[in-house]
Each structure stands twice: as C-alpha cells, then as structure tokens.
Design an enzyme around this catalytic site. Sequence first.
Site, PDB file in Angstrom:
ATOM      1  N   ASP A   1      -0.549  -5.558   9.412  1.00  0.00           N
ATOM      2  CA  ASP A   1      -1.544  -4.555   9.040  1.00  0.00           C
ATOM      3  C   ASP A   1      -2.768  -5.338   8.545  1.00  0.00           C
ATOM      4  OD1 ASP A   1      -1.624  -1.693   6.729  1.00  0.00           O
ATOM      5  OD2 ASP A   1      -3.111  -2.565   8.088  1.00  0.00           O
TER       6      ASP A   1
ATOM      7  N   LYS B   1     -13.229  -0.807   5.864  1.00  0.00           N
ATOM      8  CA  LYS B   1     -13.808  -1.616   4.787  1.00  0.00           C
ATOM      9  C   LYS B   1     -14.811  -2.610   5.321  1.00  0.00           C
ATOM     10  CE  LYS B   1      -9.914   0.253   3.339  1.00  0.00           C
ATOM     11  NZ  LYS B   1     -10.027   1.001   2.130  1.00  0.00           N
TER      12      LYS B   1
ATOM     13  N   TRP C   1       0.872  -1.192   0.000  1.00  0.00           N
ATOM     14  CA  TRP C   1       0.000   0.000   0.000  1.00  0.00           C
ATOM     15  C   TRP C   1       0.895   1.224   0.000  1.00  0.00           C
ATOM     16  CZ3 TRP C   1      -1.966   2.593   4.933  1.00  0.00           C
ATOM     17  CH2 TRP C   1      -2.854   3.646   4.607  1.00  0.00           C
TER      18      TRP C   1
HETATM   19  C1  LIG Z   1      -3.074  -2.231   3.592  1.00  0.00           C
HETATM   20  C2  LIG Z   1      -3.835  -1.049   4.086  1.00  0.00           C
HETATM   21  N1  LIG Z   1      -3.616  -0.623   5.360  1.00  0.00           N
HETATM   22  C3  LIG Z   1      -4.284   0.437   5.861  1.00  0.00           C
HETATM   23  C4  LIG Z   1      -5.217   1.118   5.091  1.00  0.00           C
HETATM   24  C5  LIG Z   1      -5.840   2.320   5.752  1.00  0.00           C
HETATM   25  O1  LIG Z   1      -7.167   2.371   5.720  1.00  0.00           O
HETATM   26  P1  LIG Z   1      -7.934   3.274   6.816  1.00  0.00           P
HETATM   27  O2  LIG Z   1      -6.954   4.263   7.375  1.00  0.00           O
HETATM   28  O3  LIG Z   1      -9.029   3.915   6.062  1.00  0.00           O
HETATM   29  O4  LIG Z   1      -8.388   2.312   7.852  1.00  0.00           O
HETATM   30  C6  LIG Z   1      -5.484   0.725   3.755  1.00  0.00           C
HETATM   31  C7  LIG Z   1      -6.500   1.456   2.884  1.00  0.00           C
HETATM   32  N2  LIG Z   1      -6.112   1.598   1.537  1.00  0.00           N
HETATM   33  C8  LIG Z   1      -7.110   1.957   0.519  1.00  0.00           C
HETATM   34  O5  LIG Z   1      -8.218   1.111   0.666  1.00  0.00           O
HETATM   35  C9  LIG Z   1      -6.573   1.782  -0.855  1.00  0.00           C
HETATM   36  O6  LIG Z   1      -5.437   1.279  -0.969  1.00  0.00           O
HETATM   37  O7  LIG Z   1      -7.285   2.139  -1.809  1.00  0.00           O
HETATM   38  C10 LIG Z   1      -7.588   3.382   0.667  1.00  0.00           C
HETATM   39  O8  LIG Z   1      -8.474   3.441   1.719  1.00  0.00           O
HETATM   40  C11 LIG Z   1      -6.467   4.324   0.867  1.00  0.00           C
HETATM   41  O9  LIG Z   1      -6.515   5.059   1.847  1.00  0.00           O
HETATM   42  O10 LIG Z   1      -5.561   4.297   0.037  1.00  0.00           O
HETATM   43  C12 LIG Z   1      -4.782  -0.386   3.258  1.00  0.00           C
HETATM   44  O11 LIG Z   1      -5.002  -0.809   1.998  1.00  0.00           O
END
Ligand SMILES: Cc1ncc(COP(=O)(O)O)c(CN[C@](O)(C(=O)O)[C@@H](O)C(=O)O)c1O
Length: 399
Positions: A212, A248, A131
Amino acid sequence: SSWWKNVEPAPKDPILGVTEAFLADPSPDKVNVGVGAYRDDNGKPVVLECVREAERRIAGTSFMEYLPMGGSVKMVDETLKLAYGDNSEFIKDKRIAAVQSLSGTGACRLFADFQKRFRPDSQIYIPVPTWSNHHNIWRDAQVTQKTYHYYHPETKGLDFSGLMDDVKNAPQGSFFLLHACAHNPTGVDPTEEQWREISQLFKAKNHFAFFDMAYQGFASGDPARDAKSIRIFLEDGHHIGISQSYAKNMGLYGQRVGCLSVLCEDEKQAVTVKSQLQQLARPMYSNPPLHGAQIVSTILGDPALKGLWLKEVKVMADRIIGMRTALRESLEKLGSPLSWEHVTKQIGMFCYSGMTPEQVDRLTSEYHIYMTRNGRISMAGVTTGNVGYLANAIHEVTK
Ligand SMILES: Cc1ncc(COP(=O)(O)O)c(CN[C@](O)(C(=O)O)[C@@H](O)C(=O)O)c1O
C-alpha cells in the site's frame, strides 16, 4: 419506518470522526493534527501549482464521457512508472494488470475483493498497528485477517525480529500487507537493508506481498527513493500487488485518484487478471471519475509539469520534516522528562507520539487539540504558529 428499526448506529470512524469533532469545536485555539491531510504553514489546505496549471489546460477541453472500467489508460501508464520505474521491463513486457481506482482506499478494496474471489481460502497478514481502515477493507471483503509484529513500543521503532519471526512462521504462500513507505500511523519504516532481508525471507516462504503506497514522496521528498522497498522486491522476482494514491502527494484528496496494479507471469495473464479486476469494478462503481485522472495525466505527461510536481512534493515533505524538528525542540526546551527523539526519527506524514488515549483525551478537552486516540500526530497539521501551543499542551499532559 419499521423497515430499518433493527439498524444500529455505526461507530465513529477513529480518524474521520476526529475531523468531525474538530469542525464542531468553536474554539479559536483549536488545532487539527488528526486526518492525514497536508496543510501549509498557515494551516490551510494546498492546491499544488502543477494541479492548478493542469486544470487550466484541461478546462473546457473534454467531454464528460465514461472512462473504461479500468479507467484512464494514460493515467495508469504514467502511474505505473512511478511505482515500477520509468524503464521497468515489466511495463515494457506488459506484464502488469492495472486499473485506475477510487484512490488508495479503492485500490486496496478492489484487491481484497480480487483476493477473496480468486484465492478464497487465503488470509491477509496486517501489521500492528496499521491504518485503521485496512481492517474494515479486508473484513468487508471477507478475507480472514492475521497480524504481524511491526511497531516496538519500547524503542518506538521497528520490531524487526518480531516481524521476521511472524513472516517465517506464517504458512508457506501467505498474503502480507506492507506499507511501501511512511508507515501509517507509526512513521517507522524498515531500512533498505531490512527490506532486503524481508524480501529474501518472502522468497524463501513464497509469500505474496501487497504494497500500500499512499505517501510516495512524503517519506524522503523523492518519490523514486520512496519506492525503494518495491524496487527491491521487484529485483528479487516477486510478483506483487500495489495500491497507489494521489490523495497526499498530489493533493487530489477529494478527486479520488489512484491505481491498483498486479504484476503477472506474462502479458496473457496480465490481460486476464485486468479483465477480472474490471469485472469487479463494474458492479461496484462501473468506472472511475474522469477529472482527477485528467489532472494526473496532464501533469505526468508533461516533463515541465512533472518537474514542478516533484519540486512541490519536496516542499511539502520538507515542511513536515521541519515541523518534526520544531516540535521536538519545543518539547525539549520545556524541560520534558521524556525522550522525543522519535519525533524526528520517524518519517512521512505521521508521528506516533506514544501518548495514551487518556492523554489524547486531555489534549482535546483541555486544549482543543484533535488527534487520533492512538496518539498519532499528523505532522502536516503542525505550523510555526501552533507548534509552541501543541508542545506546551503535550508537555502538560505527559510530564
Ligand atoms: C496507509 C494508507 N493507505 C490508504 C489510504 C487511503 O487514502 P485515499 O483513499 O484517500 O487515497 C490512507 C489514508 N489515510 C489517512 O490519510 C489517514 O490515515 O489519516 C486518511 O486519508 C484516511 O482516510 O484515514 C492511508 O494512510
């Protein structure tokens, strides 16, 4: 003003910048398969029924007082059960230092800052690819990053031997970032057997594993099953760290609800570590938001609502799995010369298509299809209504 004339424009975020471009596109045909945000078969965002019911129950019932720096204890306690198991001995023995975080991002950042403060000379091994925001998080925490082999481009699967070599060759006691399930962006996870081998090698090398887990429930549709990698490491005696998110799997994206936990030697150490996590949170954001934590606590604290949640998570996972099959079959029906087996073999929210940045650019310029330039398709954006259009466009740019 002359104060900030030295400030340069920040680069577009590789993921969130795609959303901006999509929103700016007036085309009625546009398709967003960029950010990892679940959409139903009509392409609309979803608020789970269990969330709506929880909101009905908490509406108007509570004050707007501050949460403690560590957040909602009730929410954290319920959240630990999802990761460590309902009957975890570590929960019983109070060996887990855990705080509510600003979703998964906040949990990762809080850990990275904790790592920098208390293991200042340590580095972090991050999978290739990962990510994109992982790099930003540990960079801003000023922790030196190393990488480890993960994705195998030729097979579009896991580079297990490359991964094991890097784990073996890393200095004794290195820190590794692992995706617990539904790897982003590749959709490729180690098998249970491979996780067991990884865990044994981590034992031999005394490495630290930071999991994670942002998609628990989206890989298999069953949150308990999706925590298997973590359970294997726990059984093998690893003292791990975990980032959890409800963005999610509970659809609480904008509520920013998550949890950071660190498994310690004993209760005393857990109390000490938690106090330092709170010490980091206080000057960063002081204490986390209330509403999302109340939603999670209400759902997980009521067996009927928790049962409804588990059903709804499976519905989301199953819809995505169905779209994988639909996309692969559409591409095969178009007579694509390429193999698209990986579309159904990969799991979780994302399909790592193998398309080049140039092919992705053509999808956007010629077909108004938006995805990250690494060729990642957020399968949650695929619907029965757009899968044919998407497959045709992918076929046209890859044939
Ligand atoms: C591996 C991973 N870890 C942590 C997060 C953080 O998510 P949040 O802070 O919202 O709990 C994401 C979200 N990544 C995405 O789904 C994505 O890769 O598209 C998107 O939400 C993002 O923020 O980039 C992720 O893909």
